[in-house]
Design a protein around this motif. Structure first.
Motif: not given
Lengths: 209, 286
Positions: A87, A89, A116, A182, A184, A206-208
């Motif tokens: 996952d 973000g 997403t 992101t 990450e 997924h949207e942050e």
């Protein structure tokens, strides 16, 4: 499965197949042959979008390797690799969002929803250490590369081009359409493997806020 | 300790094969044969780490004394002001300054040290990959390079006669493909007949070549190649029709068609061709 073999110099053999699934299957079958010691002199198997490049050392019997690569019957692949879905973000604030929207005929929120709303799978690696070419499950976000490459794209930039999505592992020049960012780390030499995304890895964004 | 680097000097060994799934290329010495020879002369394993100097200019202060050999592009090798030979084993006393002058021909000279350069490996290799940004940084003045413990005995021979890199046109053998069918028959013929001039836009990643633009065949004019693996020696033809020939730090995959690939053994010679020199490609079968 159709397969075309093309020479890549005297020590390379490019096996061209129909699609990424066939690349995965052929790569797995050849990897198994290598592990079993039946492909002496093969140094590396390099995956592309529709190809597996077999790179050999001078001690390889090129004809024998070509015979194996041309005739091997890959076993049907299990649905798809590990069950775990990574996952990631993303803040969707990329400079090319409007252009991607215009190109795909979607609104910006629809672009985000399309990005997403599907599971992406790393087909192959390249461009830079830790850069995985992510293949989606539908064609809603197929966009071309930008006409002009950017001189610098930041690490963590999430981008689209040529049927793929990708995340820039470090600051570098880049020609893909930027849709978000992101936090990450895509590449970390203190991690094993250092790349977060390796072929077969499945990813959901997924949207942050 | 490094006292001068010349235009670019790096640590190189046999590279890091087998990491294509991480997006990591092989890298390693651009002229592998020269690096191997240097290691043999000082009694190291052939794949040990050496220094690769580009157009000479490398100077090091040898703290503890060392046995060295300089191979590759032939340059004057000077120890404390006294010229010594290249392609031979040389004993450098403790505290002496060793200097590699600019080569008369060729590009890359290799300094092998008995015991080998023992910087920390990254993914199993001490090579600097300038494209990927992996491995030790290119050498800077003031760097202190550790030398490992010597194992085994150096060979009885301490001199290896080798031919100098050619100063004029250079001919290398190629195998056509994998994507020569993307270009017109005339363009493929021209690839083999044209003397291609190596441009200044050249480094460890590849060399741009100046010559006639290679025209795409009908049906391929606007085609985009799905990215595919490339090898050392690949002649990749950009959208503009200009070829780049890939060297040691080439990308793992490329998105432009490769019209021909230089034979593996001849890629060492490519690493010694200078900007302005002309390359000719001779097709051979596989």
């Amino acid at each position: 499965m159709s397969r075309t073999l093309r020479p890549c110099g005297d020590l390379g053999l490019l096996a061209e197949v129909d699609d990424t699934a066939a690349v995965t299957a052929l790569h797995a079958a050849l990897r198994e042959e290598m592990t079993a010691g039946r492909l002496a002199g093969v140094a590396d198997l390099i995956r592309g979008a529709r190809t597996v490049l077999v790179r050999m050392t001078p001690r390889a019997d090129v004809r024998a390797v070509a015979a194996v690569v041309g005739e091997i019957e890959p076993a049907p692949q299990a649905a798809s690799g590990p069950d775990r879905v990574l996952d990631i973000g993303v803040v969707y604030d990329g400079d090319d969002l409007d252009e991607v929207a215009a190109h795909t005929g979607l609104t910006v929120p629809e672009v985000v929803a399309a990005h997403t709303g599907q599971v992406w799978t790393v087909a192959f690696a390249g461009f830079a250490p830790g850069f995985g070419y992510l293949q989606g499950t539908d064609d809603r976000l197929v966009v071309p590369r930008r006409d002009e490459s950017r001189i610098s794209v930041p690490a963590g930039a999430v981008a689209l081009a040529a049927r793929f999505s990708g995340v820039y592992p470090r600051p570098s020049p880049g020609g893909w359409q930027l849709i978000g960012q992101t936090g990450e780390r895509m590449w970390d030499l203190d991690r094993d493997p250092p790349a977060l995304l390796t072929p077969g890895t499945r990813v959901r964004f997924h949207e942050e806020g | 300790m490094v006292e001068a680097t010349g235009p670019q000097a790096t640590v190189q060994d046999a590279g890091r094969p087998g990491y294509s799934d991480l997006g990591v290329g092989v890298s390693g010495a651009a002229d592998r044969a020269a690096a191997r020879l240097g290691n043999r002369l000082v009694g190291n394993p052939e794949d040990a780490a050496v220094l690769e100097a580009t157009f000479g200019g490398l100077a090091v202060r040898v703290r503890g004394g060392a046995t060295v050999a300089v191979t590759g592009a032939p340059c004057e090798v000077v120890v404390d002001g006294r010229p010594v030979g290249h392609h031979c084993r040389v004993r450098v006393p403790a505290g002496a300054r060793l200097r590699l002058d600019a080569p008369a021909a060729g590009v890359r000279s290799y300094l092998a040290v008995r015991g080998s350069i023992a910087v920390d490996p990254v993914l199993g290799s001490r090579s600097t990959d300038v494209l990927a940004g992996l491995g030790p940084a290119a050498l800077s003045v003031g760097d202190v390079l550790p030398v490992g413990a010597a194992r085994g005995v150096p060979p009885a021979t301490d001199l290896a006669p080798v031919a100098s890199p050619p100063a004029g046109d250079v001919s290398v053998r190629v195998v056509l493909g994998p994507r020569h069918d993307w270009f017109t028959a005339d363009a493929v013929q021209a690839l083999l007949r044209t003397p291609w001039t190596v441009s200044r836009d050249s480094n460890r990643v590849g060399m741009r070549l100046d010559g006639p633009a290679m025209e795409r065949a009908a049906g391929f004019a606007d085609a985009e190649l799905p990215s595919e693996g490339v090898v050392r020696g690949s002649l990749q033809i950009a959208a503009s029709g200009r070829p780049t020939v890939f060297l040691a730090d080439h990308p793992v995959t490329g998105g432009y068609p490769v019209a021909a690939v230089v034979l593996d053994a001849d890629t060492d010679l490519l690493a010694q061709v200078r900007a302005g020199q002309r390359l000719r490609f001779r097709a051979v079968g596989v």
